[in-house]
Design an enzyme around this catalytic site. Structure first.
Site, PDB file in Angstrom:
ATOM      1  N   CYS A   2       0.826  -1.200   0.000  1.00 22.97           N
ATOM      2  CA  CYS A   2       0.000   0.000   0.000  1.00 22.97           C
ATOM      3  C   CYS A   2       0.866   1.257   0.000  1.00 22.97           C
ATOM      4  CB  CYS A   2      -0.882   0.024   1.243  1.00 22.97           C
ATOM      5  SG  CYS A   2      -1.841  -1.474   1.427  1.00 22.97           S
ATOM      6  N   ARG A  27       4.986   0.283  -6.504  1.00 18.80           N
ATOM      7  CA  ARG A  27       5.013  -0.635  -5.363  1.00 18.80           C
ATOM      8  C   ARG A  27       3.954  -1.724  -5.474  1.00 18.80           C
ATOM      9  NH1 ARG A  27       7.257   2.205  -0.562  1.00 18.80           N
ATOM     10  NH2 ARG A  27       6.009   0.804   0.680  1.00 18.80           N
ATOM     11  N   TRP A  74      -3.100  -2.632  -1.581  1.00 18.23           N
ATOM     12  CA  TRP A  74      -2.740  -3.991  -1.995  1.00 18.23           C
ATOM     13  C   TRP A  74      -3.452  -4.900  -1.003  1.00 18.23           C
ATOM     14  CZ3 TRP A  74      -0.154  -8.413  -0.271  1.00 18.23           C
ATOM     15  CH2 TRP A  74       0.303  -9.268  -1.275  1.00 18.23           C
ATOM     16  N   ASN A  98      -1.462   0.987   5.987  1.00 20.55           N
ATOM     17  CA  ASN A  98      -0.582   0.035   5.307  1.00 20.55           C
ATOM     18  C   ASN A  98      -0.153  -0.979   6.355  1.00 20.55           C
ATOM     19  OD1 ASN A  98       1.409  -1.337   3.930  1.00 20.55           O
ATOM     20  ND2 ASN A  98       2.915   0.324   4.054  1.00 20.55           N
ATOM     21  N   GLY A  99      -0.445  -2.253   6.124  1.00 21.59           N
ATOM     22  CA  GLY A  99      -0.036  -3.269   7.091  1.00 21.59           C
ATOM     23  C   GLY A  99      -1.182  -4.195   7.420  1.00 21.59           C
ATOM     24  N   GLU A 476      16.670 -17.837  -9.535  1.00 25.29           N
ATOM     25  CA  GLU A 476      16.368 -16.445  -9.866  1.00 25.29           C
ATOM     26  C   GLU A 476      15.768 -16.336 -11.271  1.00 25.29           C
ATOM     27  OE1 GLU A 476      16.000 -13.802  -8.340  1.00 25.29           O
ATOM     28  OE2 GLU A 476      16.276 -12.189  -9.780  1.00 25.29           O
ATOM     29  N   LYS A 480      12.077 -14.796 -11.967  1.00 22.14           N
ATOM     30  CA  LYS A 480      11.844 -13.653 -12.861  1.00 22.14           C
ATOM     31  C   LYS A 480      10.797 -14.003 -13.902  1.00 22.14           C
ATOM     32  CE  LYS A 480      13.336 -11.381 -11.177  1.00 22.14           C
ATOM     33  NZ  LYS A 480      13.925 -10.754 -10.028  1.00 22.14           N
ATOM     34  N   GLU A 483       7.221 -14.343 -12.358  1.00 22.83           N
ATOM     35  CA  GLU A 483       6.581 -13.128 -11.868  1.00 22.83           C
ATOM     36  C   GLU A 483       6.189 -12.157 -12.974  1.00 22.83           C
ATOM     37  OE1 GLU A 483       8.866 -10.813  -9.015  1.00 22.83           O
ATOM     38  OE2 GLU A 483      10.711 -11.302 -10.037  1.00 22.83           O
ATOM     39  N   HIS A 499      15.402 -36.813  -8.769  1.00 21.55           N
ATOM     40  CA  HIS A 499      14.708 -37.121  -7.521  1.00 21.55           C
ATOM     41  C   HIS A 499      13.247 -36.694  -7.563  1.00 21.55           C
ATOM     42  CE1 HIS A 499      18.433 -38.431  -5.747  1.00 21.55           C
ATOM     43  NE2 HIS A 499      18.996 -37.379  -6.313  1.00 21.55           N
ATOM     44  N   LYS A 598       6.149  -4.020  -4.903  1.00 21.27           N
ATOM     45  CA  LYS A 598       7.599  -3.797  -4.937  1.00 21.27           C
ATOM     46  C   LYS A 598       8.205  -3.973  -3.557  1.00 21.27           C
ATOM     47  CE  LYS A 598      11.517  -2.671  -6.751  1.00 21.27           C
ATOM     48  NZ  LYS A 598      12.169  -3.833  -7.409  1.00 21.27           N
TER      49      LYS A 598
END
Ligand code: F6R
Length: 603
Positions: A2, A27, A74, A98-99, A476, A480, A483, A499, A598
């Site tokens: 947020c 973000r 968000w 935010n949170g 990585e 990438k 996402e 395996h 972000k």
């Protein structure tokens, strides 16, 4: 996550609030809203989706106000819709949050029993109702904030305004929040990110947790005041005249910020060694020599965790010290064994990732020295750590982290060399120059990478494999791709294929097989195994590697000679470009992929 912006001043408050929210778009968010005062009454406009939807509605209504707060949401509690979008407002207060309020449902139940009504499904509205309840009792905004904060659990930042007042209030616990002012223009500001205030606020203040910010404005004067929850004046904040330019935030000749940031890497690498090999940086690096840890805990999330996995190899090899790399979200809850002589290295681009911050707090509580590898100077992580090793990547706008990964790995490399007493300026400069030149070469070959992306982008799934120092690059590369291209991708240690995951292989699956000179034969034979099961192979390796080329359906070879420890960084650039071009073919929102933020300021 947020984004929050608040303003009170002589100009139309809607303008700086919308500008700030637009800057915070990177973000990640799914709805946006503003509330503002007209004739001392609170008005509100909220819209689902992009800020453009909100802007269109604002254009329609054309409001004018001197005091406003805005928010990009968000979603954490409650669906993405206008009702759940912020601000949350009643006849007295308007708040943005935010949170997460972890005990929201218990508190809500109690408040409902007391007769309070709720309009949304959000945890945030619980704070609004608490604030209102306590205000009815105390008639003091500060006391009401304090009582509400004492009741709620979890990490949050709140910004508040009220009817009949040009003041703004804010408080936070474990979430980013800044206050600002422009004394000449008689303006006051609040935000979740100093970036929203660049060019507006002359002074930026960073309050600590549970410090109430009270920002008052009249036509003649403004004041920024800080209080403890006890009501006493607080000194627990830092003030900074923020000198940061905004021109970093345009895409230049590139279609996306992500691509621009990929192309910035050679230049940044040169800046990094110039910084760390000059006096200030050198002194900082030297400080690490005073630590002789028995154990190093490297902690981060996502891409930062992958950087940690690469850095582990440097410390182990060069310092012969035991290193564990951990996901912050796991580390913080699993009672890790922490000893006084350990050090914690916390890796974060934003310096605001909730889990990384909590892991850092845990180490500090146990007297473990906390060092950061961080991009944002002045971030919470930066302020909490004993020493901060800045990665000097500049602002990273693309949600998918690219340049930060490269700079995190290189900063870790310098730290490890310095701790081992093996930092030779000339040698490092030569290595970094070679790396930058080879990256430039890769960047000049995008046509080849585009062609590979074009050939495979519609395949069923993508398995990235690598051994040793290339395993984190496989992770990585897969991260990438998933996402930004929204395709199923997994990173595996090549030796692990047998395996389990090899069962997935058929002619519809792509194996991006990273094979460097290290463990070459082993990694090659893993590639052959995939090939025998009709998997499509994209070989990534040394330009002279005829064997890997022979086994590959598509091949991208790079000049790995002379790079030694830094090979994974070069290889990773090709992974970044591959993900970018697959995403372009898929037509996704590359800089702001769906569901992502972000800076992950909630756990
Ligand atoms: C991936 C990505 C995320 C971040 C992670 C940690 O492209 O950007 O995985 O790396 O959320 O963020 P920071 O580095 O800000 O702590």
């Amino acid at each position: 996550m947020c984004g929050i912006v608040g303003y009170s001043g002589p100009q139309n408050a809607i303008i700086p609030v919308l500008e700030g929210l637009t800057r915070l778009e990177y973000r990640g968010y799914d709805s946006a809203g503003v509330s503002y005062l007209v004739n001392n009454e609170i008005q509100i406009i909220k819209k689902e989706g992009k800020i453009d939807n909100l802007k269109a509605e604002i254009k329609n209504k054309n409001p004018f106000s001197h005091t406003a707060i805005g928010h990009t949401r968000w979603a954490t509690h409650g669906a993405v819709n206008e009702l759940n979008a912020h601000p949350h407002t009643n006849e007295t207060f308007s708040i943005v949050h935010n949170g997460i309020i972890e005990n929201a449902s218990e508190i809500k139940e109690d408040l409902q029993k007391e007769g309070f009504k709720f309009k949304s499904d959000t945890d945030s509205e619980v704070f609004l109702v608490l604030l209102t309840k306590y205000f009815l009792q105390t008639k003091s905004v500060k006391d009401s904030i304090s009582l509400a904060m004492k009741l709620i659990r979890g990490n949050s930042a709140f910004v508040m305004m009220m009817k009949d007042s040009t003041s703004l209030y804010a408080v936070k616990r474990g979430a980013p929040l800044v206050a600002g002012n422009n004394p000449a223009k008689k303006e006051i500001y609040l935000s979740s990110d100093p970036y929203a205030l660049i060019g507006f606020a002359e002074n930026i203040y960073f309050p600590e947790d549970e410090v109430i910010c009270e920002l008052n404005r009249t036509d003649k004067d403004i004041e920024v005041k800080f209080f403890e929850l006890s009501g006493q004046k607080s000194e627990r904040y830092k003030a900074q005249a923020k000198k940061m330019s905004l021109d970093v935030a345009n895409k230049g000749e590139h279609e996306h910020f992500m691509l621009k940031e990929i192309y910035e890497q050679p230049g940044l690498i040169k800046n990094l060694y110039e910084y760390y090999l000059n006096q200030e940086g050198r002194q900082l690096l030297t400080k690490i020599t005073k630590y002789k840890p028995d154990f190093i805990h490297i902690i981060g999330c996502g891409t930062a965790w992958h950087a940690g996995l690469v850095i582990k190899n440097f410390f182990e090899e060069q310092n012969k010290v035991r290193v564990n790399v951990e996901l912050a979200s796991e580390f913080r809850y699993r009672n890790p064994i922490l000893k006084k002589n350990d050090i914690g290295i916390f890796i974060s681009q934003s310096g605001e990732t909730a889990d990384t911050l909590a892991s850092c707090d845990l180490c500090i509580e146990e007297k473990v020295t906390a060092l950061s590898i961080v991009n944002v100077e002045g971030s919470t992580l930066y302020r909490n750590c004993a020493e901060n090793f800045l990665i000097k990547a500049g602002l990273e706008i693309g949600v998918a982290s690219t340049k930060a990964f490269t700079m995190q790995v290189l900063t870790g490399y310098l730290m490890s060399l310095s701790m081992a007493g093996k930092l030779e300026a000339k040698k490092v400069q030569k290595e970094f120059d070679l790396l930058a030149d080879n990256i430039k070469q890769v960047l000049s070959r995008t046509t080849e990478i585009k062609a590979i992306a074009d050939a495979v982008y519609n395949k069923k799934g993508f398995i990235f494999t690598g051994r040793g120092i290339y395993f984190p690059i496989a992770l990585e590369g897969a991260l990438k791709l998933k996402e930004i291209a929204y395709v199923h991708a997994e990173g595996y240690a090549a030796g692990e294929l047998k395996h389990g995951p090899i069962a997935l292989i058929d002619q519809h699956m792509v194996n991006i097989s990273i094979v460097g000179p290290e463990l070459h034969e082993k990694a090659l034979s893993n590639t052959e195994e995939v090939k025998s099961r009709r998997g499509l192979i994209i070989g990534i390796g040394d330009e002279k590697d005829k064997k890997l080329k022979g086994v590959s359906d598509y091949y991208f070879g790079m000049n790995l000679e002379g790079l030694d420890h830094l090979r994974p960084v070069l290889v990773n650039i090709s992974m970044q470009l591959f993900a970018y071009y697959v995403a372009k073919l898929k037509g996704t929102d590359i800089d702001k992929p769906r569901n992502l933020a972000k800076s992950v300021t909630v756990e």
